[in-house]
Write a protein that holds these residues in place. Sequence first.
Motif, PDB file in Angstrom:
ATOM      1  N   VAL A  53       2.195  -0.742 -36.577  1.00  0.00           N
ATOM      2  CA  VAL A  53       2.757  -2.261 -36.442  1.00  0.00           C
ATOM      3  C   VAL A  53       3.821  -2.081 -37.477  1.00  0.00           C
ATOM      4  N   ALA A  54       3.856  -1.433 -38.467  1.00  0.00           N
ATOM      5  CA  ALA A  54       4.887  -1.685 -39.558  1.00  0.00           C
ATOM      6  C   ALA A  54       6.352  -0.863 -39.097  1.00  0.00           C
ATOM      7  N   ILE A  55       6.201   0.034 -38.081  1.00  0.00           N
ATOM      8  CA  ILE A  55       7.265   0.815 -37.502  1.00  0.00           C
ATOM      9  C   ILE A  55       7.697   0.044 -36.394  1.00  0.00           C
ATOM     10  N   THR A  56       7.105  -0.974 -35.559  1.00  0.00           N
ATOM     11  CA  THR A  56       7.417  -1.756 -34.729  1.00  0.00           C
ATOM     12  C   THR A  56       8.021  -2.855 -35.277  1.00  0.00           C
ATOM     13  N   LEU A  57       7.547  -3.366 -36.463  1.00  0.00           N
ATOM     14  CA  LEU A  57       8.044  -4.575 -37.084  1.00  0.00           C
ATOM     15  C   LEU A  57       9.678  -4.091 -37.553  1.00  0.00           C
ATOM     16  N   LEU A  58       9.592  -3.047 -38.090  1.00  0.00           N
ATOM     17  CA  LEU A  58      10.937  -2.429 -38.591  1.00  0.00           C
ATOM     18  C   LEU A  58      12.099  -2.442 -37.505  1.00  0.00           C
ATOM     19  N   ALA A  59      11.549  -1.883 -36.430  1.00  0.00           N
ATOM     20  CA  ALA A  59      12.437  -1.470 -35.105  1.00  0.00           C
ATOM     21  C   ALA A  59      12.817  -3.031 -34.597  1.00  0.00           C
ATOM     22  N   PHE A  60      11.793  -3.952 -34.854  1.00  0.00           N
ATOM     23  CA  PHE A  60      12.255  -5.223 -34.490  1.00  0.00           C
ATOM     24  C   PHE A  60      13.318  -5.839 -35.225  1.00  0.00           C
ATOM     25  N   GLY A  61      13.091  -5.845 -36.587  1.00  0.00           N
ATOM     26  CA  GLY A  61      13.952  -6.311 -37.554  1.00  0.00           C
ATOM     27  C   GLY A  61      15.292  -5.611 -37.206  1.00  0.00           C
ATOM     28  N   VAL A  62      15.592  -4.320 -37.186  1.00  0.00           N
ATOM     29  CA  VAL A  62      16.768  -3.761 -36.943  1.00  0.00           C
ATOM     30  C   VAL A  62      17.470  -4.165 -35.794  1.00  0.00           C
ATOM     31  N   ALA A  63      16.729  -4.411 -34.571  1.00  0.00           N
ATOM     32  CA  ALA A  63      17.364  -4.917 -33.316  1.00  0.00           C
ATOM     33  C   ALA A  63      17.848  -6.387 -33.347  1.00  0.00           C
ATOM     34  N   VAL A  64      16.981  -7.234 -34.362  1.00  0.00           N
ATOM     35  CA  VAL A  64      17.637  -8.676 -34.554  1.00  0.00           C
ATOM     36  C   VAL A  64      19.005  -8.398 -35.309  1.00  0.00           C
ATOM     37  N   LEU A  65      18.906  -7.710 -36.163  1.00  0.00           N
ATOM     38  CA  LEU A  65      20.330  -7.653 -36.936  1.00  0.00           C
ATOM     39  C   LEU A  65      21.325  -7.054 -36.189  1.00  0.00           C
ATOM     40  N   ALA A  66      21.161  -5.954 -35.308  1.00  0.00           N
ATOM     41  CA  ALA A  66      22.212  -5.464 -34.435  1.00  0.00           C
ATOM     42  C   ALA A  66      22.498  -6.154 -33.552  1.00  0.00           C
ATOM     43  N   PHE A  67      21.785  -7.203 -32.971  1.00  0.00           N
ATOM     44  CA  PHE A  67      22.233  -8.029 -31.915  1.00  0.00           C
ATOM     45  C   PHE A  67      22.384  -9.338 -32.485  1.00  0.00           C
TER      46      PHE A  67
END
Length: 73
Positions: free
Chosen positions: A40-54
């Motif tokens: 879940v921590a890795i998934t939340l981190l990936a989601f946060g990076v995706a939000v920042l990227a897009f």
Amino acid sequence: MGAYAMLEAFARISLALASFVTSLFVASDAPNFGIVNAFVAITLLAFGVAVLAFWSPVAEWTRSAWRNLSSRS
């Protein structure tokens, strides 16, 4: 506040958020809680990076859509 302290604070906050989300679905005393928490921590981190990227394209699309809806009325 040094870079190490900021990184530690970010890690603690993200793991606390992941623990909260994980505890909604898995019992805290379950044997696989740590594995699910890490996932879940890795998934939340990936989601946060995706939000920042897009963020910029999504914000621009939202503004243009809002303008189009406003001009139709």
